[in-house]
Design an enzyme around this catalytic site. Structure first.
Site, short mmCIF file in Angstrom:
data_model
loop_
_atom_site.label_atom_id
_atom_site.label_comp_id
_atom_site.label_asym_id
_atom_site.label_seq_id
_atom_site.Cartn_x
_atom_site.Cartn_y
_atom_site.Cartn_z
N VAL A 1 38.54 36.38 45.67
CA VAL A 1 38.06 36.57 47.04
C VAL A 1 37.25 37.85 47.20
O VAL A 1 36.73 38.12 48.29
CB VAL A 1 39.23 36.56 48.05
CG1 VAL A 1 39.95 35.23 48.04
CG2 VAL A 1 40.20 37.71 47.78
N GLY A 2 37.16 38.65 46.11
CA GLY A 2 36.38 39.88 46.18
C GLY A 2 37.21 41.15 46.27
O GLY A 2 36.71 42.17 46.75
N LYS A 3 38.45 41.11 45.77
CA LYS A 3 39.29 42.31 45.84
C LYS A 3 38.72 43.48 45.05
O LYS A 3 38.71 44.62 45.52
CB LYS A 3 40.71 42.01 45.32
CG LYS A 3 41.57 41.16 46.22
CD LYS A 3 43.01 41.14 45.76
CE LYS A 3 43.17 40.68 44.32
NZ LYS A 3 42.73 39.30 44.10
N LYS B 1 45.52 49.81 39.02
CA LYS B 1 45.72 48.37 38.84
C LYS B 1 47.08 48.20 38.17
O LYS B 1 47.22 48.41 36.96
CB LYS B 1 44.61 47.79 37.95
CG LYS B 1 44.70 46.27 37.76
CD LYS B 1 44.25 45.51 38.99
CE LYS B 1 44.20 44.01 38.73
NZ LYS B 1 43.67 43.25 39.87
N THR C 1 45.65 40.79 34.24
CA THR C 1 45.90 39.59 33.44
C THR C 1 44.58 38.96 33.02
O THR C 1 43.53 39.18 33.63
CB THR C 1 46.72 38.55 34.21
OG1 THR C 1 45.96 38.05 35.32
CG2 THR C 1 48.02 39.15 34.73
N ASP D 1 39.56 45.45 35.69
CA ASP D 1 39.12 45.69 37.06
C ASP D 1 38.86 47.16 37.35
O ASP D 1 37.93 47.50 38.08
CB ASP D 1 40.16 45.14 38.04
CG ASP D 1 40.20 43.61 38.05
OD1 ASP D 1 39.25 42.99 37.56
OD2 ASP D 1 41.19 43.05 38.56
N ALA E 1 47.10 41.71 42.09
CA ALA E 1 46.61 40.52 41.39
C ALA E 1 46.85 39.32 42.29
O ALA E 1 47.98 39.09 42.73
CB ALA E 1 47.33 40.34 40.06
#
Length: 247
Positions: free
Chosen positions: A15-17, A39, A43, A52, A116
């Site tokens: 969703v764009g986290k 983070k 995964t 990320d 996550a």
């Protein structure tokens, strides 16, 4: 003054986290803040692949005012609890996340914790979630807020409302909602949701990042234009609604 601690979660996966976390990082750095991005569980990546937090650094720009940290990594693209169990690696304890957050809060003005998937994705065999990690931080006497990243179109109101209810039930404050990828050609549902998302969340709309924001040649400038002043940006929800809302 204690650090501001914001857990970034989403209404689901993809969703764009991460791009939202990078945008909040970029605007906070622009405001002169010392920022840490944590983070807890990554995964779906091998040990030598960038995750990320590396993407946040690529977009926001690394430097002495930014700390990037990852606690655990599992190779299969699954929920952290499932990925840990299948890999034989230890699961991530909420208390360990809280200790890491507290350590970072001692040295930074803003700590961003990117989850996550959604709020209630499991991290361990006891079923503890990102929400439990936030509660563990609060048990240490530290203030916690949650930023929700949502999609723009059909289905987003239900998942937003469910997440808001889960946060309320746990006494966790929802700072606001950011649309993680505002479409180039928004449909009627996207346009109507600009007004409906804050109603569903019971919290303000704090930004709308355009699709493919991660490809922007000047990401920090884009971030400032896409996030509200509450997130150190210049975005105006009212003006955006007038321009993009339903006719």
């Amino acid at each position: 003054m204690s650090a501001r601690i914001v857990f970034v979660t989403g209404t689901g996966t993809e969703v764009g986290k991460t791009v939202t976390t990078a945008a909040v990082t970029a605007t906070a750095l622009r405001a002169g803040l010392r920022v840490a991005v944590l983070k807890p569980g990554q995964t779906g990546l091998a040990p030598d692949e960038p995750g990320d937090v590396e993407e946040v650094g690529r977009l926001a720009g690394t430097g002495p005012s930014l700390t990037l940290r990852e606690l655990a990594r599992y190779p299969e693209p699954l929920a952290p609890d499932t990925a840990a169990r299948r890999s034989g690696l230890p699961p991530l304890a909420a208390e360990d996340v809280a200790k890491a957050v507290a350590d970072l809060a001692d040295r930074h003005d803003l700590v961003l914790v990117e989850g996550a998937g959604g709020l209630l994705v499991r991290y361990d065999e006891q079923g503890r979630t990102l929400a439990d990690q936030a509660l563990a931080v609060r048990e240490l006497g530290l203030p916690v807020e949650v930023l929700l990243v949502a999609t723009a179109g059909l289905g987003t109101l239900n998942s937003t409302a469910l997440t808001a209810e889960a946060l309320t039930a746990r006494g966790l404050p929802l700072l606001g909602v950011v649309v993680g990828a505002w479409p180039d050609a928004p449909g009627l549902a996207d346009r109507c949701n600009l007004a409906d998302l804050p109603r569903a969340a019971g919290a303000p709309l704090l930004g709308a990042l355009p699709e493919r924001a991660a490809l922007a040649p000047d990401f920090p400038a884009l971030a400032a234009a896409a996030l509200a002043p509450a997130l150190h940006g210049d975005w105006d929800a009212t003006a955006f609604g007038r321009e993009h809302g339903p006719a």
